[in-house]
Design a protein around this motif. Structure first.
Motif, mmCIF file in Angstrom:
data_model
loop_
_atom_site.group_PDB
_atom_site.id
_atom_site.type_symbol
_atom_site.label_atom_id
_atom_site.label_comp_id
_atom_site.label_asym_id
_atom_site.label_seq_id
_atom_site.Cartn_x
_atom_site.Cartn_y
_atom_site.Cartn_z
ATOM 1 N N UNK A 3 0.796 -1.212 0.000
ATOM 2 C CA UNK A 3 0.000 0.000 0.000
ATOM 3 C C UNK A 3 0.828 1.262 0.000
ATOM 4 N N UNK A 4 2.124 1.190 -0.244
ATOM 5 C CA UNK A 4 2.974 2.371 -0.167
ATOM 6 C C UNK A 4 2.600 3.412 -1.206
ATOM 7 N N UNK A 5 2.101 2.974 -2.343
ATOM 8 C CA UNK A 5 1.711 3.928 -3.377
ATOM 9 C C UNK A 5 0.294 4.434 -3.156
ATOM 10 N N UNK A 6 -0.416 3.855 -2.230
ATOM 11 C CA UNK A 6 -1.826 4.198 -2.078
ATOM 12 C C UNK A 6 -2.078 5.129 -0.900
ATOM 13 N N UNK A 7 -1.359 4.958 0.192
ATOM 14 C CA UNK A 7 -1.584 5.796 1.367
ATOM 15 C C UNK A 7 -0.788 7.082 1.222
ATOM 16 N N UNK A 8 -1.354 8.038 0.501
ATOM 17 C CA UNK A 8 -0.599 9.228 0.123
ATOM 18 C C UNK A 8 -1.143 10.498 0.734
ATOM 19 N N UNK A 190 4.991 12.816 -8.335
ATOM 20 C CA UNK A 190 4.011 11.758 -8.144
ATOM 21 C C UNK A 190 3.149 11.583 -9.397
ATOM 22 N N UNK A 191 2.653 12.693 -9.920
ATOM 23 C CA UNK A 191 1.814 12.637 -11.114
ATOM 24 C C UNK A 191 2.622 12.183 -12.326
ATOM 25 N N UNK A 192 3.862 12.679 -12.438
ATOM 26 C CA UNK A 192 4.712 12.327 -13.588
ATOM 27 C C UNK A 192 4.979 10.833 -13.649
ATOM 28 N N UNK A 193 5.402 10.255 -12.526
ATOM 29 C CA UNK A 193 5.714 8.822 -12.552
ATOM 30 C C UNK A 193 4.458 7.975 -12.735
ATOM 31 N N UNK A 194 3.327 8.444 -12.232
ATOM 32 C CA UNK A 194 2.084 7.700 -12.425
ATOM 33 C C UNK A 194 1.707 7.649 -13.890
ATOM 34 N N UNK A 195 1.804 8.789 -14.566
ATOM 35 C CA UNK A 195 1.429 8.848 -15.981
ATOM 36 C C UNK A 195 2.436 8.120 -16.862
ATOM 37 N N UNK A 196 3.729 8.364 -16.642
ATOM 38 C CA UNK A 196 4.762 7.833 -17.531
ATOM 39 C C UNK A 196 4.985 6.335 -17.365
ATOM 40 N N UNK A 197 4.874 5.829 -16.145
ATOM 41 C CA UNK A 197 5.260 4.444 -15.892
ATOM 42 C C UNK A 197 4.091 3.508 -15.628
ATOM 43 N N UNK A 198 2.891 4.051 -15.497
ATOM 44 C CA UNK A 198 1.745 3.185 -15.231
ATOM 45 C C UNK A 198 0.607 3.440 -16.214
ATOM 46 N N UNK A 199 0.103 4.668 -16.253
ATOM 47 C CA UNK A 199 -1.087 4.948 -17.048
ATOM 48 C C UNK A 199 -0.824 4.826 -18.550
ATOM 49 N N UNK A 291 -6.790 6.493 -8.342
ATOM 50 C CA UNK A 291 -7.689 6.930 -7.279
ATOM 51 C C UNK A 291 -6.892 7.592 -6.159
ATOM 52 N N UNK A 292 -5.750 7.015 -5.849
ATOM 53 C CA UNK A 292 -4.910 7.549 -4.791
ATOM 54 C C UNK A 292 -4.236 8.852 -5.204
ATOM 55 N N UNK A 293 -3.712 8.896 -6.438
ATOM 56 C CA UNK A 293 -2.953 10.062 -6.890
ATOM 57 C C UNK A 293 -3.849 11.252 -7.171
ATOM 58 N N UNK A 294 -4.969 11.016 -7.840
ATOM 59 C CA UNK A 294 -5.817 12.112 -8.283
ATOM 60 C C UNK A 294 -7.062 12.314 -7.419
ATOM 61 N N UNK A 305 -11.811 -3.211 -2.434
ATOM 62 C CA UNK A 305 -11.315 -3.120 -3.813
ATOM 63 C C UNK A 305 -9.794 -3.201 -3.870
ATOM 64 N N UNK A 306 -9.130 -2.561 -2.905
ATOM 65 C CA UNK A 306 -7.666 -2.599 -2.903
ATOM 66 C C UNK A 306 -7.151 -4.023 -2.706
ATOM 67 N N UNK A 307 -7.713 -4.752 -1.764
ATOM 68 C CA UNK A 307 -7.250 -6.120 -1.511
ATOM 69 C C UNK A 307 -7.438 -7.002 -2.739
ATOM 70 N N UNK A 308 -8.575 -6.839 -3.414
ATOM 71 C CA UNK A 308 -8.842 -7.652 -4.608
ATOM 72 C C UNK A 308 -7.883 -7.290 -5.732
ATOM 73 N N UNK A 309 -7.728 -5.989 -5.994
ATOM 74 C CA UNK A 309 -6.838 -5.565 -7.083
ATOM 75 C C UNK A 309 -5.396 -5.933 -6.774
ATOM 76 N N UNK A 310 -5.022 -5.895 -5.507
ATOM 77 C CA UNK A 310 -3.680 -6.282 -5.093
ATOM 78 C C UNK A 310 -3.417 -7.749 -5.394
#
Length: 343
Positions: A3-8, A190-199, A291-294, A305-310
């Protein structure tokens, strides 16, 4: 996934002096049990298939280099990050220490993005293969594939390390509050790495599939027309196909193009299976990330939902090598021969 990327800290406040009296040892629960099962299964399946690639040279082609890269990323994620995640569910970070938190964050941000982008590399390879087949067959070698994989590993670290290092040096919160990077301290990164490396990689992977299908169908139509032209079978009744010259050409053509057609078809099947699995296993967690970032656009999260997606994300590491074994004909045959299974 951790959850390190989620608890922001989406509230905007940064609680630096709040301590919660959590017990140092947490009870074993179903999440930890399932995580352990997934860890063992993923290590076994990825190790076996990677070992087959290493042992049998005929399996190592430019295209399968990207598959081996994905298997290595899966193993890196499972062996390095998954145990840390399981431990973090059983102990508090204050009892585990700063170095554990640093390793935990490295896995949560950098290793997870390696898995995402290893899937994306397979899609990039197919885009090149279907849009520029001549240059692909001429220039795409195992050396080019290996350099591409290494370049992506470096690219991911270059994007991730600035924020990761700044957090470790200046913004790290007390371990009594947990182990995560506070979004507000480095929101632009945070937004840059989310967009470039995930989205962008996941969106490109999904959206590119119809384009690859179009070029693949067009390639096969053109190939069939060339065969008809070479054999003289241009009429509905196949006139000219009985001539000796056309018979020889009809026999030579499959020998000349058989390997290229087989590799292209196999790669397309692999891409199809990976695209479907990414929609099932990776898309839910990407939604959770955004959801966490934006801030979730004011919407409430679904319970659990987090546990299932994890669990879905980690489960993909189990199914990836199985899909490869089923889709790659040579790998499937080698697997059967190595373990003495009936054909």
């Amino acid at each position: 996934m951790s959850g390190a990327r989620l608890f922001t800290n989406t509230t905007g406040a940064i609680p630096l002096n709040i301590s919660h009296p959590y017990p140092e040892v947490k009870p074993w629960n179903y999440v930890s049990g399932i995580s352990l099962v997934i860890f063992l299964a993923a290590v076994i399946t990825n190790s076996v298939v990677l070992w087959l690639f290493i042992r049998h040279g005929h399996l190592r082609t430019p295209f399968t280099t990207y598959i081996m890269n994905l298997l290595v990323a899966n193993l890196f994620n499972e062996i390095f990050q998954q145990p840390l995640t399981i431990i973090s569910k059983l102990r508090t970070f204050s009892s585990l220490g700063t170095h554990f938190c640093t390793a935990f964050l490295y896995g949560s941000y950098i290793i997870h993005s390696l898995v995402y982008n290893s899937h994306f590399l397979i899609t990039l390879n197919r885009i090149w293969a279907v849009t520029h087949p001549v240059s692909y067959h001429q220039y795409h070698t195992r050396k080019v594939a290996l350099c591409t994989c290494l370049a992506f590993w470096m690219y991911i670290h270059l994007v991730m390390l600035p924020g990761f290092i700044q957090d470790a040096m200046f913004y790290r919160i007390p371990l009594s509050q947990g182990c995560y990077i506070v979004k507000q301290t480095q929101y632009a990164w945070f937004v840059t790495e989310q967009l470039m490396l995930y989205d962008i990689p996941l969106a490109s992977l999904i959206l590119a599939y119809p384009l690859i299908c179009f070029f693949e169908v067009r390639r096969r139509v053109r190939h069939n027309r060339l065969i008809l032209a070479d054999t003289g079978d241009l009429s509905p009744h196949g006139r000219g196909s009985d001539s000796p010259a056309s018979a020889v050409m009809g026999q030579q053509e499959p020998q000349r193009c058989k390997r290229a057609r087989k590799q292209s078809s196999t790669a397309f099947v692999v891409l199809t299976m990976l695209t479907l699995s990414n929609c099932l296993f990776m898309l839910p967690l990407t939604v959770e990330y955004n959801w966490s970032v934006f801030g979730g656009l004011g919407l409430k999260k679904l319970p659990g939902f987090y546990e299932i997606s994890n669990m879905l994300f980690y489960s993909q590491a189990v199914f990836d090598p199985i899909l490869f074994t089923l889709a790659l004909t040579d790998l499937h045959a080698t697997f059967q021969q190595t373990f003495g299974l009936p054909c």
